[in-house]
Scaffold this motif. Structure first.
Motif, short mmCIF file in Angstrom:
data_model
loop_
_atom_site.label_atom_id
_atom_site.label_comp_id
_atom_site.label_asym_id
_atom_site.label_seq_id
_atom_site.Cartn_x
_atom_site.Cartn_y
_atom_site.Cartn_z
N GLU A 158 85.15 61.04 25.88
CA GLU A 158 84.61 62.56 26.37
C GLU A 158 83.40 62.44 27.05
N ASN A 159 82.89 61.63 27.24
CA ASN A 159 81.68 61.54 28.15
C ASN A 159 81.62 60.09 28.91
N ARG A 184 87.92 68.20 26.89
CA ARG A 184 86.85 67.40 27.23
C ARG A 184 87.35 66.05 27.97
#
Length: 294
Positions: A158-159, A184
């Motif tokens: 998600e990042n 996300r």
């Protein structure tokens, strides 16, 4: 320690891996971070149990696998692997006719590196990155890797710690169910893909979540070009794999003896488990998707 000059994120180095987890996330999204830490613990215990079993060096896949059943097949290559054959077949069906050779690929949720090894063997991509949130998985991959075109990093789906439009192909097999924020993740996939890039995606979904996930994928900017229900093929593979996985050296036997994982039978969808029976009843569907960034 490493600090990003652009965003000030701080990352850690270990002698077995580089962690690209942005620890600021635990303060920004604490409840989601707690779920991620639980996943890290579970997969660390599985890695430990496989090491104790004596077959850890062969257990490069944890997916359910795929067995042909008369429905339309998309793979252009047949696996020549005797060990993990069904798992390799699942990957090859997911790839289908997608061009991989000389392209830059990332496998998000790469686990123990089986998909990356098979992609390198059968398709010869220009480069492959394996990203997984579990340090034990990445340490295992780095220990087995002979270098070359593959790079393994600890990171968050998600990042994702890569710049916009870094990859031609994104792979995600049986991993997204563990992500707290699906939107996300899909947005990150779109961000790191180049225009014309392909997202190769499989997931076991509850039946009423299929349409919702497709909507989220399309809202992220991805266009669905293949959306296939292969639940029957996956069930056949679960049946075939049951004996091996419940044997004296199988993951089910060893995980029960050496870890705190609650129901390993459920985790690997052994016949009789709730997950297996839901697939059989049709309330869960194993979806195999290809999506593009236009």
């Amino acid at each position: 320690m490493l600090q990003c000059c652009s965003c000030d994120a701080v990352y850690t180095n270990d002698d077995r891996y580089v962690s690209m987890l942005d620890r600021r996330e635990q303060f920004v999204h604490p409840s989601e971070w707690n779920r991620k830490e639980a996943e890290i613990r579970d997969y660390s215990e599985i890695s430990h149990s496989l090491a104790l079993s004596g077959i850890g060096r062969f257990a490069t896949f944890l997916n359910y696998g795929y067995v042909p059943r008369g429905n339309e097949q998309h793979a252009v290559i047949e696996p020549d692997d005797a060990w993990n054959r069904n798992s390799v077949k699942l990957l090859l069906e997911t790839v289908g006719r997608t061009a991989i050779r000389e392209r830059q690929v990332i496998d998000i949720g790469c686990g123990r590196g089986g998909n990356i090894a098979a992609l390198s063997k059968y398709f010869k991509p220009l480069s492959i990155v394996g990203l997984d949130i579990c340090p034990a998985n990445i340490a295992y991959c780095n220990a087995k890797s002979r270098g070359g075109e593959s790079l393994y990093l600890v990171g968050d789906a998600e990042n994702i710690p890569f710049a916009d439009e870094s990859f031609d192909v994104v792979l995600n097999i049986e991993s997204a169910h563990a992500y707290p924020n699906r939107s996300r993740f899909y947005e990150e996939v779109y961000r790191i893909m180049r225009v014309g890039g392909v997202f190769l995606y499989t997931e076991l979904m509850l039946g009423d979540q299929v349409a919702q996930n497709i909507r989220l994928l399309e809202e992220a900017g991805l266009s669905v070009i293949r959306n296939q229900d292969v639940t029957s093929n996956v069930l056949l593979s679960c049946d075939e794999s049951a004996k091996q996985r419940t044997g004296t050296q199988g993951i089910a036997s060893n995980a029960k003896a050496s870890t705190n994982i609650g129901d390993i039978n459920e985790f690997i969808a052994l016949p009789g488990s709730k997950k297996y029976e839901e697939m059989k009843a049709g309330t869960r569907q194993y979806r195999m998707m290809n999506l593009v960034k236009r």
